[in-house]
Write an enzyme that holds these catalytic residues in place. Structure first.
Site, PDB file in Angstrom:
ATOM      1  N   GLY A  54      61.965  13.363  30.693  1.00 54.76           N
ATOM      2  CA  GLY A  54      61.671  14.382  31.666  1.00 54.76           C
ATOM      3  C   GLY A  54      60.600  13.892  32.718  1.00 54.76           C
ATOM      4  N   CYS A  55      60.689  14.493  33.869  1.00 58.86           N
ATOM      5  CA  CYS A  55      59.721  13.925  35.061  1.00 58.86           C
ATOM      6  C   CYS A  55      58.097  14.465  34.358  1.00 58.86           C
ATOM      7  CB  CYS A  55      60.125  14.753  36.247  1.00 58.86           C
ATOM      8  SG  CYS A  55      60.213  16.506  36.330  1.00 58.86           S
ATOM      9  N   TYR A  56      57.885  15.585  34.063  1.00 54.94           N
ATOM     10  CA  TYR A  56      56.370  16.200  33.731  1.00 54.94           C
ATOM     11  C   TYR A  56      56.178  15.077  32.458  1.00 54.94           C
ATOM     12  CZ  TYR A  56      56.254  20.107  36.477  1.00 54.94           C
ATOM     13  OH  TYR A  56      55.853  20.929  37.592  1.00 54.94           O
ATOM     14  N   ALA A 110      55.009  11.622  33.544  1.00 56.93           N
ATOM     15  CA  ALA A 110      53.723  11.517  34.049  1.00 56.93           C
ATOM     16  C   ALA A 110      52.589  11.720  32.956  1.00 56.93           C
ATOM     17  CB  ALA A 110      53.545  12.608  35.069  1.00 56.93           C
TER      18      ALA A 110
END
Lengths: 349, 349, 349, 349
Positions: D151-153, D156
């Site tokens: 996932g993107c979160y 990061a």
């Protein structure tokens, strides 16, 4: 004869000053008689602040303490930290009531001031001001002659955390405040850090790890409520928008500290405070909901998996964070209705 | 007993309705007694419009003409074009003063209405309304019982061009209006055309070549001022911002039509009109200068190389373009001060 | 031994220079050997342009013509108008191929240059450059040693209008170009006019009535295509976004000039031009669709009520409007594939 | 004969799919042979994704597993959580290499999946995928046939915290991740929560207190690195911009954990990882610096007053957070250079 109280705005051409002018225009008891701005002195107000065209006549003028004191009984000083103290001292010496928007009179410990801001230009006045967070200092503000208007980040940070700290709902160790601000917080002076192409479509932190000068102010107030010193980790971010601060604060929940208990504590603390709206648990305040208004929206949630309380606060940094709060303080100091001139709903959407 | 005039807002949960609520809150003579919104009926106002939390209690209600007429004497109808006429007729039949924000009563030619909007649901009332552009229709608005609030694009387009057309300063052939609007102009219903990722960082036209339904309204008013029919080329653009319309209009200068002459004509026409600010020749009005205010800023320039006059007008589409104009009309209709509740300075920056 | 052509970028720390660096990084035949920037000389490239961290090593250097000519065979000069001519002359004198991104070599009439820009510092070279709008000058660009890269506004304006003017589809009198630009068009130097709080949420024109210096460039090229001099009314606006130009152009349709005929003329003119996409009649190009790409999207509509043709063109001002166009020119001048390094799709959304 | 690997994109009309198309266009070894999108099937790609006009011919097609498997050897599945598993199973059954961009194969514990996402449609495949965070799983990805793109979160969050957790530089209790995302993270389906007028000029959290479904994914990976289970407090915010995630993470520093030590640990861990740039201590990564690039910028600071480490990570949610990471994984799985097609510099400014 006049029903108006005459006010002067020192530093009237920056954003805090412009916002004071905007709000004062709608305040039924105030009349602006001087707009002082060193770098733009001699220019028509309408050229410096075009949104006020037709509303304020005349020119921006250079600072002259005697002239200011002759024209007004109340001064708002919206000057850079450090530069403000001397002007405040001069105006106080001439008998004016002064509301200072700089950090020069916010702190109570001269050593802390010296550490974060350097030399103070009016040490005799240091500690004489009332801290102008109305919701916590309403009584002391009545009749006050020198008022230190809180910083925008402290306002947002404190309003959300105050009920928790005061009621022991969170541990005092490990408080973290992750704050997000619009670009007006950086003032009106252009720089690469506020240049639209470089910051208009991204987000970044700009001070981390305890370097922002609003940190000790937050600690002073929360520590006072807690009854013991505390330290916070504070990180400010720049968001691609003009106005607004969202403070997302984290603390370890004490035993029994549910979201509901936090919400209840806030509603108790802010009963009778028209500028604070306590949302239901789990709601997420949006800075768009308080744009151009003097309201603070706060909410509480609990991460039951980790035992963390999350306190969110949204304000408009130029209103509840600066100019609106200053007028609210003046209302209290003068014995007027606290909401006079600062009760307009937010500009949404 | 009550000094208040009670008002109902029909369609209170869209942007026009929300803006009426915002402005009515600060109007000293008005009290909102009903907020009608079909799709959100039964929900608390604060949930539908969070920025009004604490300011408006109670729920959004479904439409019931008798209930509305029993609770208020004035209705603002903020409904889609076509749907509005029937509701207006019903409320008028119950004796209410109605200010309609749709296009249903703006035009004076039923065939033109049919061509651009389709069947009209209250043909008997067609042509009965006063067109609510106060600056041009102030006298006819006094006492008016049915007022058609102008569209946002027509307001911006007409205010800039009216002095030129009325005074023969531009040719009537070849008027071009290149308009730029914020996204609130598209209403509150989500679509790809207002989805932040797709429109938040670009600009595009969305109707070209005479297809926008505001075109005949502009032509009707300007043609009336000119004393002969005229046609305009109108192109609306979507700008990545929430509020504001900038209309850049072009016309061929008549002999002697300098920027100064145009400016002078505008100042003459708008003398006594507090909502219009005529800037000096060559100034460029910014929609940011009128954000949340009821003011229109206009300016004129002449391209001496091509003989073109450029008329620029900036308004807030939701205020002078919609809700503010409606309150301004009500003020005039009721004989109140024209600026009551709509004189607050712009939210800048 | 090396398959690379070595290039130097003079003025590498502004937006045009940064964009050249971005695109050159992906160009399979180019190697950047010098990044020259007077005000930031001595600083690491990664500090001045953080997005290039890890991609370009070394420091920005001060200008030294001999050093540049020793390190590279091609120079891109991205300097202010007026300042560029002298540097170009020096580098040409050392035998370098020069692509100049300033306005100094775009015009063909020294009197026009003097009128709009002032004294020219390399009058001997004036008129020696090939105008680098590849779609119109492809043949003359082959082998060219001095190329004047068009301005961003002229690129957008000309690409949309060229087919109409060349084919007589619009009248030459009364052409109006209403242009909307992102803030990168104003360069990297901070000012109030690009300060996020003041321009991040509004729109305004910033030059009106024939005062923008790109006007004569547009007139020169379109007049050349028309075979007779012409004048345009040009108005640039600042839009709250970083990149992109939308040019909405208006002209009186000639007999038989339908939207389809205009579209067809454009498709004919741009056959074999990979950087221009001609949309179907009535489509509205969005600057978001060309963001970071070297493409221009054009479309045509006709307002049959007024007989106006509306030509819309969207480009990325920094790519097709500046740096991408420069690389496209170099490709043609060197005999490489025109799309080398400038064929990447747009960054959407 | 063909040097190309043929790929199909299932769910090609959302943002992840569009970004895969953008990046695949520039990848020298890939050819897109099918673009599948249920709701837009039958429409030309250029109408659904105008920025790709002229780059991809043909139509979006409806899903047909046999057709896809006949046309390509690699499938990227960009479908909603829950819906993806069945499609993946079908394509795997036909022998395709599958890179799944949903959450369906990211987790390793079926009970955790069930708790956060509900029933899994391909339980036999659960746990079979390699987790596609290249920087941590590079070896396991070589030759992998089923890859779960993070996932993107989580991307990061993990990239910033991984070195700290792996090296014991922060305590495992009390990790807080305050994340800020652009609106593309919410997908392409319009809603009030992404409607420009409501979110274009404000900031708010949208899930607090451990309710976001990316939380267990973060905990799984960090717990794996730590060698013991851990929990994080994760709060996502919506920022008024299109692309980008900034994760600001907080942890209690272990003894000796300076900002320099954290930075050094990160540089050690990411040696040989071209997609991660570790900035010097105290730098603040900006999402604008990684826009449209596959890079992650990370930095570390220490608040010596409170003993907190602040780890900041900026990525483009659609590139390193989604589509770029997927291509990076494919490169590794196929034995190609890891940076093929994902090495373009950021689109800045």
């Amino acid at each position: 004869m006049s029903d108006f109280t005459d006010i002067a705005i020192i530093g009237g051409t920056g954003y805090a000053g412009a916002e004071l002018l905007r709000l004062a225009y709608g305040h039924p008891r105030l009349r602006v008689t001087r707009i002082v701005g060193q770098s733009r002195a001699g220019e028509p107000v309408a050229r410096v602040l075009p949104s006020l065209t037709g509303l304020y006549e005349g020119d921006v003028v250079a600072f002259d303490a005697a002239d200011v004191a002759g024209a007004a009984t109340v001064a708002f000083t919206a000057l850079p930290h450090g530069a403000s103290a001397g002007v405040v001292a001069e105006l106080r010496g001439l008998g004016m009531r002064v509301l200072d928007l700089s950090a020069d009179f916010r702190l109570d410990d001269p050593e802390v001031y010296a550490e974060w801001y350097g030399e103070h230009l009016a040490p005799d006045l240091f500690g004489q001001a009332v801290y102008g967070l109305v919701e916590l200092e309403r009584e002391r503000l009545r009749g006050a002659e020198l008022i230190a208007i809180p910083g925008c980040y402290p306002t947002a940070s404190i309003l959300g955390l105050a009920p928790l700290v005061a009621e022991g709902l969170v541990g005092l160790d490990g408080l973290i405040i992750d704050a997000k601000s619009g670009a007006t917080g950086a003032g009106r002076k252009p720089s690469l850090g506020t240049h639209l192409p470089e910051v208009g479509e991204g987000i970044r932190a700009y001070k981390a790890a305890g370097h922002h000068r609003h940190t000790p102010e937050i600690e002073m107030v929360l520590g006072g409520l807690a009854g013991s010193p505390l330290r916070v980790t504070f990180t400010p971010h720049l968001v691609p928008m003009s106005r607004g601060i969202l403070a997302t604060a984290y603390g370890m929940a004490s035993v029994g500290a549910t979201a509901e208990a936090c919400t209840e504590a806030a509603r108790e603390l802010y009963r009778g405070s028209p500028s604070v709206v306590v949302l239901d648990p789990g709601a997420h305040p949006d800075t768009g909901w308080v744009r151009a208004s003097n309201q603070a929206f706060v909410s509480y949630a609990k991460d039951t998996r980790t035992g963390r309380i999350v306190a969110q606060t949204a304000i408009d940094n130029l209103v509840k964070g600066t100019a609106g709060q200053a007028l609210q303080c003046l209302n209290v100091a003068m014995g007027w209705d606290e909401g006079e001139g600062v009760s307009a709903p937010a500009t949404w959407p």
